[in-house]
Structure formats: structure tokens, C-alpha cells
Write a protein that holds these residues in place. Structure first.
Motif, PDB file in Angstrom:
ATOM      1  N   LEU A   1       7.030  18.960 -14.470  1.00 21.09           N
ATOM      2  CA  LEU A   1       7.375  17.640 -13.819  1.00 21.09           C
ATOM      3  C   LEU A   1       6.895  17.490 -12.711  1.00 21.09           C
ATOM      4  CD1 LEU A   1       9.041  15.024 -14.803  1.00 21.09           C
ATOM      5  CD2 LEU A   1      11.065  16.110 -14.013  1.00 21.09           C
ATOM      6  N   LEU A   2       7.118  18.513 -11.664  1.00 17.55           N
ATOM      7  CA  LEU A   2       6.628  18.192 -10.385  1.00 17.55           C
ATOM      8  C   LEU A   2       5.059  18.274 -10.450  1.00 17.55           C
ATOM      9  CD1 LEU A   2       7.723  18.536  -7.563  1.00 17.55           C
ATOM     10  CD2 LEU A   2       7.132  20.841  -7.508  1.00 17.55           C
ATOM     11  N   SER A   3       4.465  18.619 -11.255  1.00 24.00           N
ATOM     12  CA  SER A   3       3.024  18.486 -11.112  1.00 24.00           C
ATOM     13  C   SER A   3       2.622  17.091 -11.716  1.00 24.00           C
ATOM     14  CB  SER A   3       2.138  19.512 -11.974  1.00 24.00           C
ATOM     15  OG  SER A   3       2.375  19.324 -13.486  1.00 24.00           O
ATOM     16  N   MET A   4       3.330  16.337 -12.319  1.00 25.11           N
ATOM     17  CA  MET A   4       3.017  15.009 -12.749  1.00 25.11           C
ATOM     18  C   MET A   4       3.024  13.945 -11.755  1.00 25.11           C
ATOM     19  SD  MET A   4       5.792  15.172 -15.989  1.00 25.11           S
ATOM     20  CE  MET A   4       5.559  16.466 -17.074  1.00 25.11           C
ATOM     21  N   LEU A   5       3.693  14.306 -10.698  1.00 23.75           N
ATOM     22  CA  LEU A   5       3.535  13.226  -9.628  1.00 23.75           C
ATOM     23  C   LEU A   5       2.588  13.101  -8.967  1.00 23.75           C
ATOM     24  CD1 LEU A   5       7.207  14.626  -7.640  1.00 23.75           C
ATOM     25  CD2 LEU A   5       6.737  13.015  -9.556  1.00 23.75           C
ATOM     26  N   TYR A   6       1.715  14.021  -8.634  1.00 22.22           N
ATOM     27  CA  TYR A   6       0.468  13.650  -7.981  1.00 22.22           C
ATOM     28  C   TYR A   6      -0.600  12.798  -8.786  1.00 22.22           C
ATOM     29  CZ  TYR A   6      -4.113  14.071  -5.679  1.00 22.22           C
ATOM     30  OH  TYR A   6      -5.276  13.994  -5.252  1.00 22.22           O
ATOM     31  N   PRO A   7      -0.888  13.073 -10.177  1.00 23.45           N
ATOM     32  CA  PRO A   7      -1.696  12.110 -10.702  1.00 23.45           C
ATOM     33  C   PRO A   7      -1.244  10.576 -10.768  1.00 23.45           C
ATOM     34  CG  PRO A   7      -1.008  13.918 -12.230  1.00 23.45           C
ATOM     35  CD  PRO A   7      -0.632  14.473 -10.776  1.00 23.45           C
ATOM     36  N   ALA A   8       0.058  10.784 -10.953  1.00 23.05           N
ATOM     37  CA  ALA A   8       0.777   9.123 -11.149  1.00 23.05           C
ATOM     38  C   ALA A   8       0.672   8.674  -9.683  1.00 23.05           C
ATOM     39  CB  ALA A   8       2.067   9.440 -11.713  1.00 23.05           C
TER      40      ALA A   8
ATOM     41  N   PHE B   1       0.696  19.904  -5.762  1.00 17.82           N
ATOM     42  CA  PHE B   1       0.162  19.834  -7.032  1.00 17.82           C
ATOM     43  C   PHE B   1      -0.863  21.240  -6.952  1.00 17.82           C
ATOM     44  CE2 PHE B   1      -3.478  19.067  -9.951  1.00 17.82           C
ATOM     45  CZ  PHE B   1      -2.770  18.562 -11.082  1.00 17.82           C
ATOM     46  N   LEU B   2      -1.511  21.519  -6.098  1.00 22.29           N
ATOM     47  CA  LEU B   2      -2.445  22.598  -6.014  1.00 22.29           C
ATOM     48  C   LEU B   2      -1.505  23.808  -6.047  1.00 22.29           C
ATOM     49  CD1 LEU B   2      -5.231  21.432  -3.608  1.00 22.29           C
ATOM     50  CD2 LEU B   2      -5.496  21.751  -5.980  1.00 22.29           C
ATOM     51  N   VAL B   3      -0.456  23.819  -5.415  1.00 17.92           N
ATOM     52  CA  VAL B   3       0.530  25.204  -5.474  1.00 17.92           C
ATOM     53  C   VAL B   3       1.029  25.300  -6.727  1.00 17.92           C
ATOM     54  CG1 VAL B   3       2.204  26.354  -4.171  1.00 17.92           C
ATOM     55  CG2 VAL B   3       0.660  25.188  -2.922  1.00 17.92           C
TER      56      VAL B   3
ATOM     57  N   VAL C   1       1.656  28.198 -10.965  1.00 18.62           N
ATOM     58  CA  VAL C   1       3.297  28.318 -11.299  1.00 18.62           C
ATOM     59  C   VAL C   1       3.223  27.951 -12.627  1.00 18.62           C
ATOM     60  CG1 VAL C   1       5.406  28.017 -11.042  1.00 18.62           C
ATOM     61  CG2 VAL C   1       3.866  28.383  -9.054  1.00 18.62           C
ATOM     62  N   VAL C   2       2.887  26.731 -13.039  1.00 20.84           N
ATOM     63  CA  VAL C   2       3.021  26.176 -14.365  1.00 20.84           C
ATOM     64  C   VAL C   2       2.347  26.935 -15.651  1.00 20.84           C
ATOM     65  CG1 VAL C   2       2.468  24.007 -15.838  1.00 20.84           C
ATOM     66  CG2 VAL C   2       3.360  23.704 -13.554  1.00 20.84           C
ATOM     67  N   LEU C   3       1.070  27.226 -14.991  1.00 18.02           N
ATOM     68  CA  LEU C   3       0.285  28.007 -16.072  1.00 18.02           C
ATOM     69  C   LEU C   3       0.923  29.479 -16.153  1.00 18.02           C
ATOM     70  CD1 LEU C   3      -3.510  27.370 -14.957  1.00 18.02           C
ATOM     71  CD2 LEU C   3      -2.224  26.219 -16.832  1.00 18.02           C
TER      72      LEU C   3
ATOM     73  N   GLN D   1       0.905  -1.226   0.114  1.00 17.45           N
ATOM     74  CA  GLN D   1      -0.103   0.115  -0.074  1.00 17.45           C
ATOM     75  C   GLN D   1       0.822   1.089  -0.028  1.00 17.45           C
ATOM     76  OE1 GLN D   1      -2.675   0.487   3.179  1.00 17.45           O
ATOM     77  NE2 GLN D   1      -3.598   2.256   2.532  1.00 17.45           N
ATOM     78  N   PRO D   2       0.750   2.245  -0.977  1.00 19.51           N
ATOM     79  CA  PRO D   2       1.267   3.329  -1.009  1.00 19.51           C
ATOM     80  C   PRO D   2       0.938   4.249   0.367  1.00 19.51           C
ATOM     81  CG  PRO D   2       0.279   3.023  -3.164  1.00 19.51           C
ATOM     82  CD  PRO D   2      -0.165   2.136  -2.134  1.00 19.51           C
ATOM     83  N   PRO D   3       1.931   5.052   0.848  1.00 20.32           N
ATOM     84  CA  PRO D   3       1.620   5.615   2.211  1.00 20.32           C
ATOM     85  C   PRO D   3       0.351   6.682   1.864  1.00 20.32           C
ATOM     86  CG  PRO D   3       3.791   6.288   1.544  1.00 20.32           C
ATOM     87  CD  PRO D   3       3.400   4.906   0.705  1.00 20.32           C
ATOM     88  N   ALA D   4      -0.380   6.825   2.805  1.00 19.53           N
ATOM     89  CA  ALA D   4      -1.376   7.999   2.622  1.00 19.53           C
ATOM     90  C   ALA D   4      -1.000   9.533   2.656  1.00 19.53           C
ATOM     91  CB  ALA D   4      -2.536   7.923   3.659  1.00 19.53           C
ATOM     92  N   TRP D   5       0.183   9.545   3.406  1.00 17.82           N
ATOM     93  CA  TRP D   5       0.691  10.881   3.720  1.00 17.82           C
ATOM     94  C   TRP D   5       1.297  11.414   2.248  1.00 17.82           C
ATOM     95  CZ3 TRP D   5       5.969  11.236   2.367  1.00 17.82           C
ATOM     96  CH2 TRP D   5       6.534  10.326   2.380  1.00 17.82           C
ATOM     97  N   GLY D   6       1.764  10.592   1.461  1.00 17.27           N
ATOM     98  CA  GLY D   6       2.283  10.979   0.078  1.00 17.27           C
ATOM     99  C   GLY D   6       1.121  11.410  -0.604  1.00 17.27           C
ATOM    100  N   THR D   7       0.030  10.849  -0.529  1.00 18.78           N
ATOM    101  CA  THR D   7      -1.015  11.545  -1.590  1.00 18.78           C
ATOM    102  C   THR D   7      -1.233  13.091  -1.074  1.00 18.78           C
ATOM    103  OG1 THR D   7      -2.189   9.411  -1.733  1.00 18.78           O
ATOM    104  CG2 THR D   7      -3.480  11.214  -2.275  1.00 18.78           C
ATOM    105  N   TRP D   8      -1.256  13.230   0.493  1.00 15.54           N
ATOM    106  CA  TRP D   8      -1.664  14.449   0.627  1.00 15.54           C
ATOM    107  C   TRP D   8      -0.472  15.564   0.587  1.00 15.54           C
ATOM    108  CZ3 TRP D   8      -6.231  16.096   2.496  1.00 15.54           C
ATOM    109  CH2 TRP D   8      -7.151  15.274   2.998  1.00 15.54           C
ATOM    110  N   VAL D   9       0.745  15.141   0.433  1.00 19.64           N
ATOM    111  CA  VAL D   9       1.796  15.923   0.546  1.00 19.64           C
ATOM    112  C   VAL D   9       1.679  16.320  -1.020  1.00 19.64           C
ATOM    113  CG1 VAL D   9       4.273  16.159   0.536  1.00 19.64           C
ATOM    114  CG2 VAL D   9       3.163  15.236   2.350  1.00 19.64           C
TER     115      VAL D   9
END
Length: 204
Positions: free
Chosen positions: A172-179, A40-42, A46-48, A27-35
């Protein structure tokens, strides 16, 4: 009167099913999703913002733009202006999708042990090579393309290069969350399926 305790109506996984889930798909750790979700939201604004300035640079440095014309003072569209805008927008979206899927497959190979060790190692090597190779190509081509010519006379830390690199690494940083989120969804779907199978075997 003696009060009878009600049995727990929620289905429980048998110990064998729980061990099978943990053994086959960690199981991937839940804290990773929150972080990653907060990052991603922040990061999206910046990306746009960086994409807007990159589009600005592409327009102002186009080789066929008439003298005196710019992004803020546009002239009648040149034949290549529409193509450049389409390439930049669709190319960014396409590369973003490829990187997200590659990172997803890389994380899946790390957490999911249902496939053989050889298959997982092959996936890790191929996806890592794809991510590194595409990153090198984009970082090499993007600054020159966005500025309408070679930037070789300029130093590595020139403004033209830095804004291109900042745009790439922010994207590239914004790609980590959806993956990462997709891997967690995949894990819970597998865990639910294992739990249903275990309950069915117990009932029978």
C-alpha cells in the motif's frame, strides 16, 4: 553604441491564465513527489522480499501438499500449486493496480476543481469506500488463505498474521508514489494547455 536588450523569448502566461490554472487545478507540491519517490525506491525491495516469503507460506501451507514437501524441498507439482501461484501473483498485481487508480482518483478530486463540488465529493466518498473495503477484505482473507486454514485460534499478533499485514501495508505504501506522480503529470498537461490557449488569444 547603445546596447539593446533582447526581449524574453520564453512564453509567459497572462495573469488571468495563471489564476485560472491555480483556481481550477491546484499544483501538487514538488516536495511530495521527491519524498514519495524516495519512499517508493526504499519500499520496493521490502515488498518483493515480503512477497517471496508470502509465496513461501502459501506453498508450505497448501492443503494438498504431500508430507515432507516444502517450498525449499519441492515435490512433483500438485494440481492446485500452479493455480495458487497464479492467483497470488496476478491477484497482487491486479489489486496493486486497482489501489493505485483509486488513490489517483482520490487525489485528483482533491486537487482538480474543474468538476462540480458534488461530483468531487462523490468521487472522494466512492474511492475512499473502495480503498477501505478492499483493504478490509484483503486483510481478512489473506492470512487464512496463505496459511491454508483459519487462524482464529491464534492471537491477532501471531507471526502468520503479522507477515500478511506487513506485506499488504508495504504494498500500500508503494502505491502512493505512482498515484501522486500521475496527478502531477495531469496538472502540468493542463497548465501547458492553458498557457498555449492564453498565448494564442494574445497573438490574435
Amino acid at each position: 553604441m547603445t546596447q539593446q536588450s533582447c526581449p524574453d523569448a520564453s512564453p509567459r502566461m497572462s495573469p488571468s491564465a495563471e489564476s485560472a490554472v491555480s483556481r481550477r487545478f491546484r499544483q501538487p507540491p514538488a516536495w511530495g513527489t521527491w519524498v514519495l519517490g524516495v519512499i517508493f525506491l526504499v519500499d520496493v525491495p521490502v515488498v518483493l522480499l515480503l512477497a517471496f516469503f508470502m509465496w513461501w507460506a502459501v506453498t508450505d501451507n497448501a492443503p494438498d501438499i504431500p508430507p515432507g514437501c516444502s517450498f525449499m524441498d519441492p515435490c512433483p507439482s500438485t494440481p492446485g500449486e500452479y493455480t495458487r501461484s497464479l492467483v497470488f501473483c496476478l491477484g497482487s498485481i491486479l489489486l496493486w493496480g486497482i489501489f493505485v487508480y483509486s488513490i489517483y482518483r482520490l487525489l485528483l478530486a482533491c486537487f482538480d476543481a474543474r468538476e462540480s463540488a458534488v461530483s468531487r465529493r462523490t468521487t472522494i466518498v466512492v474511492t475512499s469506500a473502495l480503498i477501505v473495503g478492499l483493504s478490509a477484505v484483503v486483510l481478512y482473507v489473506l492470512p487464512d488463505w496463505a496459511h491454508g486454514g483459519l487462524l482464529l485460534p491464534e492471537p491477532f499478533w501471531s507471526v502468520g498474521r503479522i507477515e500478511c499485514y506487513a506485506y499488504f501495508f508495504a504494498a500500500l505504501l508503494s502505491m502512493l508514489y505512482p498515484a501522486y506522480f500521475a496527478v502531477r503529470v495531469r496538472y502540468f498537461a493542463y497548465a501547458d494547455a492553458r498557457a498555449s490557449t492564453a498565448i494564442g488569444e494574445t497573438d490574435s
